[in-house]
Design a protein around this motif. Sequence first.
Motif, mmCIF file in Angstrom:
data_model
loop_
_atom_site.group_PDB
_atom_site.id
_atom_site.type_symbol
_atom_site.label_atom_id
_atom_site.label_comp_id
_atom_site.label_asym_id
_atom_site.label_seq_id
_atom_site.Cartn_x
_atom_site.Cartn_y
_atom_site.Cartn_z
ATOM 1 N N VAL A 131 0.835 -1.205 0.000
ATOM 2 C CA VAL A 131 0.000 0.000 0.000
ATOM 3 C C VAL A 131 0.871 1.256 0.000
ATOM 4 O O VAL A 131 0.605 2.209 -0.732
ATOM 5 N N LEU A 132 1.928 1.283 0.789
ATOM 6 C CA LEU A 132 2.811 2.443 0.851
ATOM 7 C C LEU A 132 3.546 2.666 -0.474
ATOM 8 O O LEU A 132 3.694 3.806 -0.918
ATOM 9 N N LEU A 159 1.001 4.086 -2.927
ATOM 10 C CA LEU A 159 0.721 5.472 -2.571
ATOM 11 C C LEU A 159 1.869 6.381 -3.005
ATOM 12 O O LEU A 159 1.653 7.448 -3.589
ATOM 13 N N SER A 211 1.866 6.801 -6.753
ATOM 14 C CA SER A 211 0.736 7.639 -7.168
ATOM 15 C C SER A 211 1.036 9.114 -6.934
ATOM 16 O O SER A 211 0.722 9.967 -7.779
ATOM 17 N N VAL A 212 1.655 9.433 -5.806
ATOM 18 C CA VAL A 212 1.996 10.827 -5.509
ATOM 19 C C VAL A 212 3.028 11.342 -6.506
ATOM 20 O O VAL A 212 2.912 12.461 -7.015
#
Length: 56
Positions: free
Chosen positions: A13-14, A17, A20-21
């Motif tokens: 998940v990290l 994320l 995506s950023v």
Amino acid sequence: MLMGLIIVGVLIVLIVLFLSVITTAKAYNYKHTVDPLETNPNLGEDGWGKNSDKNT
């Protein structure tokens, strides 16, 4: 066993994320360009259509 699975899940998940950023930041920094208008016989001198209503 369950704790290892949770850690792997949180890491995934990290990573998603973080990627995506980075992708979103690059997209906002992209400079778009617009091609100039070609000579169009349907446009008036002010750039509006000859038969268009400017108040709409």
